[in-house]
Scaffold this active site. Structure first.
Site, short mmCIF file in Angstrom:
data_model
loop_
_atom_site.label_atom_id
_atom_site.label_comp_id
_atom_site.label_asym_id
_atom_site.label_seq_id
_atom_site.Cartn_x
_atom_site.Cartn_y
_atom_site.Cartn_z
N SER A 117 0.79 -1.22 0.00
CA SER A 117 0.00 0.00 0.00
C SER A 117 0.83 1.28 0.00
CB SER A 117 -0.94 -0.03 1.19
OG SER A 117 -1.84 1.03 1.12
N HIS A 118 0.72 2.07 1.05
CA HIS A 118 1.37 3.38 1.10
C HIS A 118 2.83 3.28 1.53
CE1 HIS A 118 -0.28 2.12 4.87
NE2 HIS A 118 0.55 2.91 5.51
N ASP A 281 -2.92 6.22 -3.37
CA ASP A 281 -1.73 5.61 -2.78
C ASP A 281 -1.17 4.48 -3.65
OD1 ASP A 281 -3.75 3.76 -2.31
OD2 ASP A 281 -2.83 3.03 -0.46
N ASP A 283 -1.44 1.23 -3.85
CA ASP A 283 -2.32 0.21 -4.43
C ASP A 283 -3.68 0.76 -4.83
OD1 ASP A 283 -2.86 0.55 -1.70
OD2 ASP A 283 -3.75 -1.43 -1.53
N ASP A 285 -6.15 2.33 -3.20
CA ASP A 285 -7.36 2.30 -2.39
C ASP A 285 -7.56 3.54 -1.53
OD1 ASP A 285 -5.34 1.61 -0.65
OD2 ASP A 285 -6.29 -0.22 0.10
N ARG A 286 -6.52 4.37 -1.42
CA ARG A 286 -6.68 5.60 -0.62
C ARG A 286 -6.92 6.81 -1.51
NH1 ARG A 286 -2.69 5.51 4.56
NH2 ARG A 286 -3.02 3.33 5.09
N LYS A 380 -11.67 -0.22 0.07
CA LYS A 380 -11.73 1.21 -0.13
C LYS A 380 -11.22 1.50 -1.54
CE LYS A 380 -7.47 2.05 2.56
NZ LYS A 380 -7.09 0.79 3.21
C1 VG1 Z 1 -3.45 1.74 8.31
C2 VG1 Z 1 -4.65 2.62 8.51
C3 VG1 Z 1 -5.93 1.83 8.36
C4 VG1 Z 1 -5.94 1.15 6.99
C5 VG1 Z 1 -4.69 0.32 6.82
C6 VG1 Z 1 -4.57 -0.29 5.45
O1 VG1 Z 1 -3.43 0.72 9.28
O2 VG1 Z 1 -4.60 3.25 9.77
O3 VG1 Z 1 -7.03 2.68 8.53
O4 VG1 Z 1 -7.06 0.33 6.86
O5 VG1 Z 1 -3.53 1.14 7.02
O6 VG1 Z 1 -4.63 0.68 4.46
P1 VG1 Z 1 -2.51 0.80 10.60
O7 VG1 Z 1 -2.75 -0.49 11.31
O8 VG1 Z 1 -1.13 1.03 10.14
O9 VG1 Z 1 -3.01 1.99 11.37
V1 VG1 Z 1 -3.74 0.46 3.06
O10 VG1 Z 1 -4.13 1.68 1.99
O11 VG1 Z 1 -2.24 0.39 3.72
O12 VG1 Z 1 -4.18 -1.07 2.55
CO CO Z 2 -3.59 1.25 0.14
#
Ligand code: VG1
Ligand code: CO
Length: 547
Positions: A117-118, A281, A283, A285-286, A380
């Site tokens: 992801s990010h 982001d 992948d 989804d953000r 998302k």
């Molecule tokens: C973070 C965010 C959470 C989100 C998750 C995955 O998790 O706070 O809201 O669902 O990332 O998003 P954490 O446990 O680091 O707070 V993504 O776009 O990384 O799949």
């Molecule tokens: Co993501």
């Protein structure tokens, strides 16, 4: 027609620490690249699933470093384990929401998303793998825990011996008895978007001179955004910036916030700024939404979209209910109250929205972490949020700033901020949380930051649909005036610990809606630091990232 290829069973031994976190298993590339590491996890996954023989698996990732290598391994293991077909995005590319869309549309058994992801990408950065179920959403905890248990006892995995599949040519080939279908990563997703939104209204908006800057951050959304925004909706060429997915995201951190989306922020702060800015982001989804002169917090975005979703054809019937993760501000709850629809509060992570969406209890979901989505998929969806905003702007004929201010005037403003302390020592982080767990319940009835504490607990959740439970989901301090402080540790990091502190305050008075959030929340922020003794436990005087 079956081509016999030898199936090998390779002996292996368990790796420690293959427990999926908030969103799949995330580790450094160097960890994933060890022999058998990915294979063990994938076999543990297949061993934990029932009834996929002959079924379809969807596979794709955000294109980060190691994506192609991992896709080849998964294809060969899927063939050896008895899948009938794999649909894989061209180049190994599929955004997270696109995987969800393809699973649902083609009634696949499930899907595998390769992404962190990010988190940054590259040989020294992060990689990840996540499994999604047939409804299209992230596997629930009972599945991820079963996979984890299996990783601890695994002794062998199955893989076919065959040359690599050409991932860059659309069409079907076979791998043993399994068909590999390389699909256009954008087509199914773009078709779904066309069903949800008033494309003509958005096209007219762009034709009328409305300007958008969409920062794909060198990550997966580029091809989707180019096709839909510039291709189908007629946004000016160049609307999408950083639109080619790169294995290292151009060395950046593909996290759509004001800190990391600096190219976009520069455009929006420059002379002759466009009407709207958006980013997605790694992948896809953000999302982050900016108007000229205004930043829309993700919590406000969820509330505003809930109030306005009916303006898009896909939601013309109205919103059945709205769900937000616990640390997300309560702005959406106030909209739900006015609309007379239910509002749900779930633990952090999209996997907790699945049952509510499947049961039709909610239409929209959101997280403060730049995540917004709906029942169109079970993830998302960054570009979806941008399109819904465009649809709302087109229909209302107002600027983003006017829409946001109008919303605050009607519902009150919820000042909100998240302070992250990244890369802190894990022991210190654990001790800080233990300290809060022990002391926060005792704050109830006392006065903190000039406010009466009415709630102090560690959030525990019982799913209203299937009754499953999740404990220790974050420390909450609630105040009589509706303010809140929430603490939790990240479940997506790959090094040390990250403490997240979420602070919010409700301000009904429209005369006081123009404060800087850090100032508006200053007393609560100070209290959050002293109640948890953040400096003492972490050795940090200030957060690393403020959103
Ligand atoms: C973070 C965010 C959470 C989100 C998750 C995955 O998790 O706070 O809201 O669902 O990332 O998003 P954490 O446990 O680091 O707070 V993504 O776009 O990384 O799949
Ligand atoms: Co993501």
């Amino acid at each position: 027609m079956s081509h016999s290829v030898p199936v090998q069973t390779v002996a292996t031994t368990p790796f420690e620490g293959q427990r999926p976190g908030t969103s799949g298993l995330r580790k450094k590339v160097k960890v994933f690249a060890q022999s058998h590491y990915l294979e063990n996890f994938v076999q543990a996954l297949f061993d934990s699933l029932d009834g996929f023989s002959g079924g379809t698996l969807v596979v794709g990732g955000d294109g980060r470093y190691h994506n192609r290598t991992a896709v080849q391994v998964i294809l060969k293991m899927a063939a050896a384990n008895g899948f009938g077909r794999v649909k894989v995005g061209r180049g190994g590319i599929l955004s997270t929401p696109a995987v969800s869309c393809v699973i649902r549309k083609h009634k696949a058994f499930g899907g595998i998303v390769l992404s962190a992801s990010h988190n940054p990408g590259g040989p020294d950065e992060d990689f990840g793998i996540k499994y999604n179920v047939s409804a299209g959403g992230p596997a629930p905890e009972k599945v991820t825990e079963a996979v984890y248990a299996r990783t601890q006892t695994i002794s062998g995995y199955r893989i076919v011996e065959a040359p690599d599949v050409d991932l860059d040519r659309l069409g079907e080939t076979t791998l043993g008895d399994m068909v590999v279908e390389v699909i256009d990563p954008v087509a199914d997703y773009a078709e779904l978007m066309e069903q949800l939104f008033d494309m003509d209204a958005i096209r007219a908006l762009f034709a009328g001179g409305f300007r958008l800057c969409f920062d794909a951050m060198h990550a997966v959304t580029g091809p989707y955004a180019r096709e839909i925004l510039e291709g189908r909706l007629g946004a000016a060429p160049g609307t999408v910036i950083n639109g080619t997915p790169l294995e290292d995201f151009g060395g950046g951190h593909p996290d759509p916030n004001l800190v990391h989306a600096h190219d976009l922020v520069e455009v929006m702060e420059g002379a002759d700024a466009p009407d709207m800015g958006a980013a997605s982001d790694g992948d896809g989804d953000r999302n982050m939404i900016l108007g000229r002169g205004i930043y829309v917090t993700p919590s406000d975005s969820l509330a505003i979209l809930t109030a306005n979703a009916h303006l898009a054809p896909g939601y013309a019937r109205g919103v059945a209910g709205v769900a937000r993760s616990m640390p997300t501000s309560r702005a959406a709850d106030r909209v739900a109250e006015k609309l007379g629809i239910p509002a749900f509060e779930t633990p952090t992570g999209w996997k907790f929205f699945g049952t509510l969406l499947d049961a039709g209890k909610v239409t929209l979901c959101g997280e403060e972490s730049f995540g917004t989505g709906s029942d169109h998929v079970r993830e998302k969806d960054g570009l979806w949020a941008v399109l819904l905003w465009l649809n709302v702007v087109a229909k209302r004929g107002e600027s983003i700033a006017d829409i946001v201010r109008g919303h605050w005037a009607e519902y009150g403003r919820t000042y909100y901020s998240r302070h992250d302390y990244e890369g802190i020592d894990s022991d210190g982080a654990d001790r800080l949380m233990a300290h809060l767990r022990a002391t926060v319940p005792g704050l109830v009835g006392q006065t903190v930051a000039g406010r009466e504490v009415v709630l102090g607990d560690d959030f525990a959740y019982t799913d209203p649909v299937d009754g499953s439970t999740a404990a220790k989901q974050g420390i909450r301090i609630g105040f009589a005036d509706g303010s809140r402080i929430v603490y939790r540790l990240s479940g997506t990091g790959t090094a040390g610990a990250t403490l997240r502190v979420y602070i919010e305050r409700y301000e009904p008075d429209a005369a006081r809606h123009d404060l800087d959030p850090q100032e508006a929340l200053a007393d609560l922020i100070a209290a959050a630091g002293s109640v948890a003794d953040i400096a003492g436990f972490t050795g940090r005087e200030a957060p690393t990232v403020i959103t």
